[in-house]
Design a protein around this motif. Structure first.
Motif, PDB file in Angstrom:
ATOM      1  N   ASP A   1      37.388  37.311  38.246  1.00 49.92           N
ATOM      2  CA  ASP A   1      36.568  36.095  37.796  1.00 49.92           C
ATOM      3  C   ASP A   1      37.640  35.353  39.423  1.00 49.92           C
ATOM      4  O   ASP A   1      38.473  35.546  39.607  1.00 49.92           O
ATOM      5  CB  ASP A   1      37.818  35.180  36.989  1.00 49.92           C
ATOM      6  CG  ASP A   1      37.358  36.642  35.488  1.00 49.92           C
ATOM      7  OD1 ASP A   1      35.568  36.295  35.231  1.00 49.92           O
ATOM      8  OD2 ASP A   1      38.102  36.646  34.338  1.00 49.92           O
ATOM      9  N   CYS A   2      37.328  33.848  39.788  1.00 50.76           N
ATOM     10  CA  CYS A   2      37.365  33.439  40.282  1.00 50.76           C
ATOM     11  C   CYS A   2      37.761  31.874  39.747  1.00 50.76           C
ATOM     12  O   CYS A   2      37.330  31.170  38.781  1.00 50.76           O
ATOM     13  CB  CYS A   2      35.860  32.389  41.179  1.00 50.76           C
ATOM     14  SG  CYS A   2      34.831  33.948  41.485  1.00 50.76           S
ATOM     15  N   VAL A   3      39.332  31.562  40.414  1.00 49.16           N
ATOM     16  CA  VAL A   3      39.867  30.957  39.698  1.00 49.16           C
ATOM     17  C   VAL A   3      40.449  29.707  40.998  1.00 49.16           C
ATOM     18  O   VAL A   3      40.571  30.316  42.153  1.00 49.16           O
ATOM     19  CB  VAL A   3      41.324  31.002  39.314  1.00 49.16           C
ATOM     20  CG1 VAL A   3      40.852  31.911  38.225  1.00 49.16           C
ATOM     21  CG2 VAL A   3      42.164  32.227  40.139  1.00 49.16           C
ATOM     22  N   ALA A   4      40.390  28.435  40.851  1.00 47.42           N
ATOM     23  CA  ALA A   4      40.662  27.672  42.033  1.00 47.42           C
ATOM     24  C   ALA A   4      42.278  28.117  42.657  1.00 47.42           C
ATOM     25  O   ALA A   4      43.632  28.641  41.371  1.00 47.42           O
ATOM     26  CB  ALA A   4      41.025  26.353  41.205  1.00 47.42           C
TER      27      ALA A   4
ATOM     28  N   SER B   1      33.582  30.618  45.501  1.00 43.23           N
ATOM     29  CA  SER B   1      32.913  29.263  46.017  1.00 43.23           C
ATOM     30  C   SER B   1      33.906  28.851  46.612  1.00 43.23           C
ATOM     31  O   SER B   1      35.131  29.690  46.645  1.00 43.23           O
ATOM     32  CB  SER B   1      32.398  28.522  44.480  1.00 43.23           C
ATOM     33  OG  SER B   1      33.291  28.146  44.118  1.00 43.23           O
ATOM     34  N   PRO B   2      33.483  28.216  47.545  1.00 40.13           N
ATOM     35  CA  PRO B   2      35.276  27.724  48.187  1.00 40.13           C
ATOM     36  C   PRO B   2      36.324  27.175  47.488  1.00 40.13           C
ATOM     37  O   PRO B   2      36.009  26.232  46.631  1.00 40.13           O
ATOM     38  CB  PRO B   2      34.805  27.092  48.982  1.00 40.13           C
ATOM     39  CG  PRO B   2      33.118  27.571  49.701  1.00 40.13           C
ATOM     40  CD  PRO B   2      32.934  28.205  48.266  1.00 40.13           C
ATOM     41  N   GLY B   3      37.015  27.530  47.655  1.00 43.30           N
ATOM     42  CA  GLY B   3      38.466  26.529  46.999  1.00 43.30           C
ATOM     43  C   GLY B   3      38.308  27.912  45.886  1.00 43.30           C
ATOM     44  O   GLY B   3      40.227  27.211  45.179  1.00 43.30           O
ATOM     45  N   THR B   4      38.315  28.362  45.357  1.00 51.19           N
ATOM     46  CA  THR B   4      38.597  29.291  45.052  1.00 51.19           C
ATOM     47  C   THR B   4      39.008  30.974  45.330  1.00 51.19           C
ATOM     48  O   THR B   4      38.691  31.496  46.027  1.00 51.19           O
ATOM     49  CB  THR B   4      37.830  29.671  43.580  1.00 51.19           C
ATOM     50  OG1 THR B   4      36.418  30.463  44.689  1.00 51.19           O
ATOM     51  CG2 THR B   4      36.886  28.621  42.969  1.00 51.19           C
ATOM     52  N   ARG B   5      40.091  31.702  44.569  1.00 50.95           N
ATOM     53  CA  ARG B   5      40.099  32.985  44.462  1.00 50.95           C
ATOM     54  C   ARG B   5      39.554  33.913  43.251  1.00 50.95           C
ATOM     55  O   ARG B   5      39.445  33.956  42.884  1.00 50.95           O
ATOM     56  CB  ARG B   5      41.920  32.883  44.766  1.00 50.95           C
ATOM     57  CG  ARG B   5      42.396  32.524  43.329  1.00 50.95           C
ATOM     58  CD  ARG B   5      43.428  32.622  44.218  1.00 50.95           C
ATOM     59  NE  ARG B   5      44.898  32.100  43.025  1.00 50.95           N
ATOM     60  CZ  ARG B   5      44.596  33.366  41.751  1.00 50.95           C
ATOM     61  NH1 ARG B   5      44.474  34.668  41.949  1.00 50.95           N
ATOM     62  NH2 ARG B   5      46.233  32.978  40.650  1.00 50.95           N
ATOM     63  N   LYS B   6      39.517  35.476  43.615  1.00 52.71           N
ATOM     64  CA  LYS B   6      39.601  36.626  42.883  1.00 52.71           C
ATOM     65  C   LYS B   6      40.928  37.172  42.055  1.00 52.71           C
ATOM     66  O   LYS B   6      42.327  36.418  42.736  1.00 52.71           O
ATOM     67  CB  LYS B   6      38.885  38.074  43.753  1.00 52.71           C
ATOM     68  CG  LYS B   6      38.233  37.538  44.314  1.00 52.71           C
ATOM     69  CD  LYS B   6      37.868  39.228  45.201  1.00 52.71           C
ATOM     70  CE  LYS B   6      36.735  39.062  46.100  1.00 52.71           C
ATOM     71  NZ  LYS B   6      36.493  40.001  46.268  1.00 52.71           N
ATOM     72  N   ALA B   7      40.738  36.965  40.969  1.00 48.87           N
ATOM     73  CA  ALA B   7      41.649  37.223  39.826  1.00 48.87           C
ATOM     74  C   ALA B   7      40.884  38.531  38.731  1.00 48.87           C
ATOM     75  O   ALA B   7      39.702  38.297  38.279  1.00 48.87           O
ATOM     76  CB  ALA B   7      41.432  35.842  38.779  1.00 48.87           C
ATOM     77  N   ILE B   8      41.548  39.212  39.400  1.00 49.93           N
ATOM     78  CA  ILE B   8      41.239  40.716  38.487  1.00 49.93           C
ATOM     79  C   ILE B   8      41.030  40.837  37.088  1.00 49.93           C
ATOM     80  O   ILE B   8      41.812  39.490  36.691  1.00 49.93           O
ATOM     81  CB  ILE B   8      41.737  42.081  39.730  1.00 49.93           C
ATOM     82  CG1 ILE B   8      41.917  42.182  40.902  1.00 49.93           C
ATOM     83  CG2 ILE B   8      41.570  43.551  38.461  1.00 49.93           C
ATOM     84  CD1 ILE B   8      40.537  42.052  40.839  1.00 49.93           C
ATOM     85  N   ARG B   9      40.146  41.408  37.083  1.00 54.54           N
ATOM     86  CA  ARG B   9      39.907  40.995  34.910  1.00 54.54           C
ATOM     87  C   ARG B   9      40.649  42.983  34.231  1.00 54.54           C
ATOM     88  O   ARG B   9      40.211  43.726  35.035  1.00 54.54           O
ATOM     89  CB  ARG B   9      38.059  41.565  35.017  1.00 54.54           C
ATOM     90  CG  ARG B   9      37.445  40.240  34.997  1.00 54.54           C
ATOM     91  CD  ARG B   9      35.669  40.411  34.824  1.00 54.54           C
ATOM     92  NE  ARG B   9      35.167  39.404  35.053  1.00 54.54           N
ATOM     93  CZ  ARG B   9      34.134  39.016  34.878  1.00 54.54           C
ATOM     94  NH1 ARG B   9      33.247  40.269  34.251  1.00 54.54           N
ATOM     95  NH2 ARG B   9      32.775  38.187  35.611  1.00 54.54           N
ATOM     96  N   PRO B  10      41.400  42.337  33.659  1.00 57.38           N
ATOM     97  CA  PRO B  10      42.017  43.880  32.863  1.00 57.38           C
ATOM     98  C   PRO B  10      40.708  44.493  32.800  1.00 57.38           C
ATOM     99  O   PRO B  10      40.301  44.152  31.946  1.00 57.38           O
ATOM    100  CB  PRO B  10      43.134  42.744  31.624  1.00 57.38           C
ATOM    101  CG  PRO B  10      42.888  41.683  32.409  1.00 57.38           C
ATOM    102  CD  PRO B  10      41.903  40.950  33.026  1.00 57.38           C
TER     103      PRO B  10
END
Length: 870
Positions: free
Chosen positions: A561-564, A544-553
């Motif tokens: 995952d989506c983190v702010a 969603s807007p305001g979040t970014r992608k974080a690769i899962r190990p």
């Protein structure tokens, strides 16, 4: 090279003999042209060897066949001190045995046909490849080798010319598995002997440099992979896994699929190869990886399976009950099927007592496997190994057993075998019809049908093109592949608990440009778990807007995952919403019940329909106002009631449109006053009806208190009370427009606020009080004579009215946004229609359709009602 050596023992060649055989094959492989010019003077079978069992029948032209009648081979223990015993094939395959019988059926059908190959009889020689490349190669070797003849000191000698031993078949049908066909195709390609496979789909077999003589009636895996990729794209699945068998078919198809789905952005959750030997350690590791990535609950239920054609219609998986809860809802591509007339009767003809049973080496193991009994007796029993089975009675009939052998409901591979036989027959017919001087070979020569050369037949097979009796065209492309067409089947659970293969679409690679190759009837699909909605298959949703992608190990790159964002954000005002780039605040969209949306148009149409129906009733009553039924029901009150109903229908229109100060005040007050006027009229009619029948008692003069003037006074007084309530409401806290602006929503809801909940409750409560009073009085008059049913009609109308408004209160409170307005309009229209239909529809029916009941005599048949006439 002066000799060809043929081994037919059941052990693998070893020592110098094996080296010689391999060197001979290499020589022929690299110098195929030279091999055709060598005159083979003698064919020998090495002493101590044993021929493979074959099912054969003589004919003018012999067709070879390879079928994996058994699924496994038990290798003997090699002591290296004596000649090894023959290998033993186990696990009889009923499905493959049906394919074998289909080949025989097609050959006999052609032999009976007077138009195709007249005066030429086809024979066959069929071997069991036992699902192993080694046995398939040995069988092909025998088909290319010698026929049975006289033996001289352990050797079989047969003269031959033209690069092959005399008695070799000119064409081979088979094998089923791609791994077996790869081995056989390399061997037969040396001699340019045509091979037509019915089930080998490995894309590697389309390579004509490696396999120049290979053709098939089974589409290549390239087409099937294309179909599966199109299916994944159609449903927008981006999270898929691949599980395949450890063979040429499984590895090749899985690799191509993995490459193709990656091209359009799908992510491969897993790519597992199941080992052939099903080693426990390897299988446990595969299951662990699958559970770790996909099946978090440790079970296979709830997963949507996509099947390749190898098991998309496999009864071995659909029949056992333990698999149904896992595989129901599966979807996959299956090759085209056909209903072959007469095949089932042909399959059921087999019996050990038939004269040709002795020549069928597969009949005894087939019969013993089907009926669980033993046909062996004495020493023969030791040879066949009865395994302690009871002896067969001789009364067994195949028709009494239901199994995959006799099941002809899904003739797909059998149909491929059928088409392969007919393709060869049409090629032979084309050879027979060749006109001298117009042939396809050097000097325009024609082939000799009495001495068919395999390379000549291969030429005609590549050119074959015909339409069979089922309307399917059979031809081969430049790679020896058929036209790619698949049925898309869905595994659906019937009411009897059985799996049914339902065709829900098709894939046609030959579709012209501009048309969809994949066609699906989605409404006919039943997904896993008996769901009717398309399952979602994504590892991670869009952030969603305001979040970014974080690769899962330890997960594929498409899983995240989506983190702010670690930046400072400015909150938009309540009436604004952030844009897609999170760079600016834009106004929210305003939502209300308008005349332009579908719901508003529908409600407006229903309201206008009620208005026009009421006007029609007014016209009818006006035209028949002098008739007894109109006069007996107090015509003045009836017309006033109809007028109030027209206002009720029209007041619902004030609830549609953009709320404003005037519309909010008008809609609630108009609704409250018109409905009170309507109910007051009904109350007046109810009182008049009740009092009229009490006035029939001797000495009663009660009706003088309920004349026309008193009725008008009752209606005016009741309506005036509601007018006072509404006036106070408008003066103190009138209804006004209000905006609902939830921060988590991009929509502003525009509606009318009641202003005073107490005033709104008083308006509704007063209407309810009058309705209840009217209902009670009508109930007291329920036993009036049947010929005068005004009280009953009022009772029914009030019951509907009260039910609608009792249900309205909780629905209105719980409905969000504009749907609360919709609920109020629905209650107004439903109650108005209830009054109109229940009170006036029966009267209109009598006036228009039953005029014989609209008489004074009918109304006074049980009780005198003269004092009701005005």
């Amino acid at each position: 090279m002066n000799q060809c050596w043929l081994r037919s023992d059941k052990a693998k060649p070893s020592g110098p003999g094996r080296k010689f055989l391999l060197l001979s094959l290499l020589w022929l492989r690299f110098f195929p042209l030279f091999s055709y010019q060598v005159q083979i003077q003698q064919c020998k079978v090495i002493p101590g060897s044993m021929s493979l069992p074959a099912l054969q029948k003589n004919g003018d032209i012999i067709l070879g066949g390879l079928f994996s009648v058994h699924d496994m081979v038990v290798e003997p223990n090699l002591s290296f001190t004596s000649i090894p015993p023959p290998t033993k094939c186990t696990k009889f395959n009923f499905r493959t045995f049906r394919w074998l019988q289909t080949m025989i059926f097609a050959i006999e059908e052609i032999n009976k046909d007077q138009k195709l190959l007249p005066n030429i009889t086809l024979g066959y020689k069929i071997y069991d490849s036992c699902s192993t490349p080694y046995h398939a190669l040995r069988a092909a070797n025998e088909l290319m080798g010698a026929e049975e003849g006289s033996e001289d000191k352990g050797e079989k000698k047969v003269n031959g010319t033209n690069g092959s031993c005399h008695g070799a078949v000119p064409v081979l049908i088979g094998d089923g598995g791609s791994t077996q066909s790869l081995v056989v195709a390399r061997f037969l390609g040396v001699f340019h002997v045509p091979q037509v496979s019915y089930f080998s789909s490995c894309a590697c077999l389309s390579n004509k440099k490696e396999f120049p003589a290979f053709l098939r009636t089974m589409p290549s895996d390239l087409f099937q992979v294309d179909a599966l990729v199109q299916l994944v794209k159609h449903f927008r699945w981006t999270w898929v896994g691949v599980i395949a068998g450890d063979d040429a078919y499984g590895r090749g198809g899985a690799n191509i699929f993995a490459e193709e789905v990656a091209k359009f952005g799908a992510c491969l959750a897993l790519h597992e190869i199941i080992p052939k030997n099903h080693a426990k350690a390897a299988m446990a590791a595969i299951v662990s990886r699958i559970q770790c990535i996909v099946f978090h609950n440790g079970t296979l239920t709830g997963i949507q399976w996509l099947a390749s054609e190898a098991w998309s219609t496999a009864s071995v998986l659909s029949t056992p009950t333990k698999y149904r809860h896992i595989l129901q809802g599966s979807m996959g591509f299956a090759i085209r099927r056909a209903n072959i007339p007469g095949l089932q009767d042909f399959l059921l003809r087999l019996h050990p007592s038939n004269p040709d049973a002795l020549d069928n080496p597969f009949l005894i193991p087939f019969w013993e496997e089907v009926f669980g009994c033993s046909l062996s007796v004495g020493s023969e029993g030791q040879e066949h190994g009865d395994g302690g089975k009871p002896p067969c009675s001789g009364a067994e009939e195949l028709g009494s057993v239901r199994n995959i052998y006799s099941d002809v409901s899904q003739l797909r591979i059998s149909y491929n075998v059928y088409k392969a036989v007919y393709a060869i027959a049409h090629s032979l017919e084309a050879m027979r019809r060749c006109e001298k001087g117009k042939g396809p070979f050097p000097l325009h020569a024609c082939p000799d049908i009495d001495s068919i050369q395999p390379w000549q037949l291969l030429h005609y097979l590549k050119q074959v093109e015909y339409m069979n009796a089922f309307g399917d065209e059979t031809k081969f492309d430049q790679n020896g592949d058929p036209m790619a067409m698949y049925d898309l089947v869905n595994w659906q659970l019937t009411s009897k608990g059985e799996i049914k293969f339902v065709t829900i679409g098709k894939f046609d690679k030959t579709t012209t440009v501009g048309k969809q190759k994949l066609q699906i009837q989605e409404r006919n699909i039943v997904w896993n778990g008996n769901q009717t909605t398309v399952p979602l298959s994504v590892c991670s949703s869009i952030c969603s807007p305001g979040t970014r992608k974080a690769i899962r190990p330890n997960f594929p790159i498409c899983c995240h995952d989506c983190v702010a964002y670690a930046i400072e954000c400015v909150r938009c005002l309540p009436e604004f919403w952030s844009n897609a780039e999170n760079t600016a605040c834009i106004p929210k969209e305003v939502e209300f019940l308008s005349f332009s949306d579908t719901m508003g148009i529908t409600l407006m149409a229903v309201a206008l329909l009620g208005f026009f129906c009421t006007c029609i009733v007014v016209v009818i009553f006006s035209c028949y106002k002098s008739t007894p039924i109109v006069r007996a029901n107090n015509s003045e009150l009836s017309f006033l009631l109809l007028f109030s109903l027209t206002l009720c229908f029209l007041c619902s229109l004030t609830f549609i449109g953009r709320p404003s100060d005037w519309s909010c005040m008008l809609r609630h007050t108009a609704f409250g006053i018109t409905f009170v006027l309507c109910i007051s009229c009904v109350l007046g009619k109810t009182i008049v009806v009740l009092m009229a029948f009490r006035a029939t008692l001797p000495g009663s003069n009660v009706m003088k208190w309920f004349g026309p003037a008193q009725q008008k006074a009752i209606i005016t007084l009741c309506t005036l009370v509601q007018v006072v309530i509404c006036t106070v409401w408008l003066v103190v806290t009138p209804p006004t427009p209000r905006q609902l602006m939830p921060r988590e929503s991009a929509i502003i809801i525009l509606l009318c606020d009641e202003g005073s909940a107490l005033a709104f409750s008083l308006v509704l409560g007063y209407i309810g009080l009058l309705a209840c009073l009217c209902l009670i009085l009508a109930f007291l008059a329920r036993k009036l004579p049947d010929n005068f049913n005004e009280a009953k009609l009022i009772t029914f109308s009030m019951l509907i009215f009260c039910a609608v408004w009792v249900a309205f209160v909780p629905a209105y409170i719980s409905s969000p946004g504009k749907y609360s307005t919709v609920t109020e309009i629905f209650a107004i229209l439903a109650s108005s229609y209830g009054l109109l239909i229940c009170i006036f529809a029966p009267k209109c029916y009598i006036i228009l359709l039953r005029p014989e009941k609209n008489t004074r005599k009918h109304f006074i048949s049980k009780i005198t009602t003269d004092n009701l006439f005005s």
